[in-house]
Design a protein around this motif. Structure first.
Motif, PDB file in Angstrom:
ATOM      1  N   PRO A  22      -6.987  -8.461 -11.459  1.00  0.00           N
ATOM      2  CA  PRO A  22      -7.661  -8.024 -10.390  1.00  0.00           C
ATOM      3  C   PRO A  22      -7.283  -7.210  -9.250  1.00  0.00           C
ATOM      4  O   PRO A  22      -7.905  -6.645  -8.614  1.00  0.00           O
ATOM      5  CB  PRO A  22      -8.157  -9.294  -9.811  1.00  0.00           C
ATOM      6  N   ASP A  23      -5.913  -6.934  -9.549  1.00  0.00           N
ATOM      7  CA  ASP A  23      -5.235  -6.080  -8.429  1.00  0.00           C
ATOM      8  C   ASP A  23      -5.241  -4.513  -9.036  1.00  0.00           C
ATOM      9  O   ASP A  23      -4.976  -3.568  -8.369  1.00  0.00           O
ATOM     10  CB  ASP A  23      -3.602  -6.501  -8.340  1.00  0.00           C
ATOM     11  N   GLY A  74       1.174  -4.228  -3.102  1.00  0.00           N
ATOM     12  CA  GLY A  74       0.715  -5.515  -3.752  1.00  0.00           C
ATOM     13  C   GLY A  74      -0.305  -5.380  -4.904  1.00  0.00           C
ATOM     14  O   GLY A  74      -0.644  -6.024  -5.496  1.00  0.00           O
ATOM     15  N   LYS A  75      -0.902  -4.115  -4.613  1.00  0.00           N
ATOM     16  CA  LYS A  75      -1.942  -3.800  -5.758  1.00  0.00           C
ATOM     17  C   LYS A  75      -1.397  -3.068  -6.888  1.00  0.00           C
ATOM     18  O   LYS A  75      -0.154  -2.605  -6.912  1.00  0.00           O
ATOM     19  CB  LYS A  75      -3.016  -2.771  -5.032  1.00  0.00           C
ATOM     20  N   HIS A  76      -2.177  -2.712  -7.945  1.00  0.00           N
ATOM     21  CA  HIS A  76      -1.509  -2.018  -9.293  1.00  0.00           C
ATOM     22  C   HIS A  76      -2.688  -0.867  -9.469  1.00  0.00           C
ATOM     23  O   HIS A  76      -3.662  -0.947 -10.446  1.00  0.00           O
ATOM     24  CB  HIS A  76      -1.570  -2.904 -10.466  1.00  0.00           C
ATOM     25  N   SER A 105      15.025   1.835  -1.530  1.00  0.00           N
ATOM     26  CA  SER A 105      14.709   0.441  -0.894  1.00  0.00           C
ATOM     27  C   SER A 105      15.716  -0.766  -1.558  1.00  0.00           C
ATOM     28  O   SER A 105      15.616  -1.905  -0.994  1.00  0.00           O
ATOM     29  CB  SER A 105      13.353  -0.175  -1.099  1.00  0.00           C
ATOM     30  N   GLY A 106      16.584  -0.207  -2.331  1.00  0.00           N
ATOM     31  CA  GLY A 106      17.428  -0.963  -3.133  1.00  0.00           C
ATOM     32  C   GLY A 106      16.803  -2.285  -3.855  1.00  0.00           C
ATOM     33  O   GLY A 106      17.038  -3.227  -4.292  1.00  0.00           O
ATOM     34  N   GLY A 107      15.419  -1.643  -4.509  1.00  0.00           N
ATOM     35  CA  GLY A 107      14.655  -2.465  -5.293  1.00  0.00           C
ATOM     36  C   GLY A 107      13.754  -3.511  -4.531  1.00  0.00           C
ATOM     37  O   GLY A 107      12.989  -4.300  -5.241  1.00  0.00           O
ATOM     38  N   ARG A 108      13.870  -3.515  -3.336  1.00  0.00           N
ATOM     39  CA  ARG A 108      12.830  -4.460  -2.598  1.00  0.00           C
ATOM     40  C   ARG A 108      11.248  -3.993  -2.504  1.00  0.00           C
ATOM     41  O   ARG A 108      10.302  -4.734  -2.378  1.00  0.00           O
ATOM     42  CB  ARG A 108      13.274  -4.313  -1.076  1.00  0.00           C
ATOM     43  N   VAL A 109      11.245  -2.483  -2.684  1.00  0.00           N
ATOM     44  CA  VAL A 109       9.742  -1.900  -2.906  1.00  0.00           C
ATOM     45  C   VAL A 109       9.855  -1.296  -4.145  1.00  0.00           C
ATOM     46  O   VAL A 109      10.395  -0.598  -4.687  1.00  0.00           O
ATOM     47  CB  VAL A 109       9.571  -1.006  -1.720  1.00  0.00           C
ATOM     48  N   GLN A 110       8.454  -1.934  -4.771  1.00  0.00           N
ATOM     49  CA  GLN A 110       8.132  -1.383  -6.196  1.00  0.00           C
ATOM     50  C   GLN A 110       6.923  -0.914  -6.189  1.00  0.00           C
ATOM     51  O   GLN A 110       6.084  -0.992  -5.133  1.00  0.00           O
ATOM     52  CB  GLN A 110       8.149  -2.683  -7.053  1.00  0.00           C
ATOM     53  N   VAL A 111       6.620   0.089  -6.906  1.00  0.00           N
ATOM     54  CA  VAL A 111       5.765   0.983  -7.167  1.00  0.00           C
ATOM     55  C   VAL A 111       4.930   1.108  -8.585  1.00  0.00           C
ATOM     56  O   VAL A 111       5.166   1.968  -9.277  1.00  0.00           O
ATOM     57  CB  VAL A 111       6.103   2.643  -6.754  1.00  0.00           C
ATOM     58  N   PRO A 112       4.425  -0.080  -8.714  1.00  0.00           N
ATOM     59  CA  PRO A 112       3.620  -0.288 -10.081  1.00  0.00           C
ATOM     60  C   PRO A 112       2.311   0.822 -10.189  1.00  0.00           C
ATOM     61  O   PRO A 112       1.142   0.316  -9.608  1.00  0.00           O
ATOM     62  CB  PRO A 112       3.207  -1.644  -9.990  1.00  0.00           C
ATOM     63  N   LEU A 113       2.346   1.948 -10.482  1.00  0.00           N
ATOM     64  CA  LEU A 113       1.520   2.915 -10.345  1.00  0.00           C
ATOM     65  C   LEU A 113       1.289   3.618 -11.535  1.00  0.00           C
ATOM     66  O   LEU A 113       2.498   3.884 -12.321  1.00  0.00           O
ATOM     67  CB  LEU A 113       1.713   3.966  -9.402  1.00  0.00           C
ATOM     68  N   VAL A 114       0.106   3.744 -12.209  1.00  0.00           N
ATOM     69  CA  VAL A 114      -0.406   4.430 -13.466  1.00  0.00           C
ATOM     70  C   VAL A 114      -0.998   6.003 -13.035  1.00  0.00           C
ATOM     71  O   VAL A 114      -1.981   5.775 -12.356  1.00  0.00           O
ATOM     72  CB  VAL A 114      -1.081   3.845 -14.360  1.00  0.00           C
TER      73      VAL A 114
END
Length: 324
Positions: A22-23, A74-76, A105-114
């Motif tokens: 749902p994200d 938090g969204k995708h 960010s040293g892996g602390r922030v992810q960007v799950p984006l298509v």
């Protein structure tokens, strides 16, 4: 298995992934009521509502930036860029933010984006709507890049893109949407970075991607009638690049042609040629051959466009030069 069009396979992947997660939120121009310029998102607004299928203004920099912020918190999201050529407007959000944020960010922030978009010629759309730019994205660390050639691959790779926690640039081809192929009814995923041997052969390897894979298969079929055995490898992704599959084939056939629709100069073919020279030079019985578009803007005129873009005959000519 069922026969689906390329567009139907993509839509099915979107529905399955949006039902699962749902994200996932879609953003883009004309993706709602109109269903997308190539109708891939047709019906999704009615199914998921305007909160998850968001029509945007004509501002690629704006809605791509919004999507990156959504991904970081938090969204995708999935962004649809109507024509690949418009990605330049969103260059800073994609190249300087999405691609670099996880590292910075040293892996602390992810960007799950298509980022879904389409490219290529064949419709007479002219120089500003017909470019093939996969090499640009391939050059930028932090982005994954997928270019499916068949409905089966389109669905499996898009589902994999949504399962990834990194930004994935998902590049379709405007001339593939109506092509048909067999697609399983059950769920499947194709891992990003796994090439596919579309046809086995022993005399020469042809490495290709996107629509040019179809030209390569046509060339292989025609040459088979002359007794020439061509192995056709579909890269499916340029990042990650499945170099091992390429090298294994070259060590078998001892000859390599790389064919793509993007301009020949600094195209992905140049990188693959360099890698094969570094890792399998002793296996080559002839120089690596490259087939690509002429290094000129893509014409609008149908005869000129046909002359500029590579096709089956160009691949056949390259193969025969290697076999002399």
């Amino acid at each position: 298995m069922r026969e689906l069009t390329y567009a139907q396979a993509l839509r099915e992947a979107l529905i399955e992934e949006m039902d699962r997660n749902p994200d996932i939120i879609l953003l883009g121009e004309d993706i709602g009521v109109y269903g997308g310029v190539f109708k891939v998102t047709d019906g999704l607004l009615a199914r998921y509502g305007p909160e998850r299928v968001r029509e945007t203004p004509i501002s690629e920099a704006g809605f791509t930036g919004v999507a990156i912020g959504l991904a970081m918190t938090g969204k995708h999201p999935m962004v649809e860029i109507m024509f690949m050529d418009f990605i330049w407007v969103a260059a800073d959000p994609v190249f300087n933010q999405a691609a670099k944020m996880r590292y910075m960010s040293g892996g602390r922030v992810q960007v799950p984006l298509v980022i879904r978009t389409q490219q290529g010629g064949g419709r007479g759309n002219g120089a500003q709507h017909s470019q093939s730019l996969e090499s640009i994205f391939t050059h930028i660390p932090g982005l994954k890049v997928a270019l499916p050639a068949t409905p089966y691959d389109a669905k499996g790779l898009l589902k994999a893109a949504f399962r990834d926690r990194n930004p994935v640039v998902f590049i379709e081809h405007k001339m593939l949407y109506t092509t048909k192929g067999l697609v399983p009814a059950e769920e499947y995923i194709i891992p990003l970075g796994q090439a596919d041997i579309k046809r086995t052969g022993s005399d020469v390897t042809v490495v290709s991607l996107s629509r040019t894979v179809l030209h390569a298969l046509e060339a292989a079929e025609e040459l088979a009638r002359e007794g020439i055995s061509v192995e056709v490898i579909d890269l499916r992704c340029t990042v990650p690049l499945d170099l091992e599959t390429i090298l294994a084939s070259v060590r078998k056939t001892n000859r390599l042609v790389i064919a793509h629709e993007s301009h020949r100069r600094l195209g992905i073919g140049a990188e693959i040629a360099a890698l094969v020279q570094e890792h399998a030079f002793d296996c080559l019985d002839a120089p690596v051959a490259r087939v690509g578009a002429m290094d000129v803007p893509i014409p609008c005129s149908a005869p000129l466009e046909s002359a500029v873009l590579p096709g089956k005959e160009d691949i056949i000519a390259a193969i025969k030069r290697l076999l002399r």
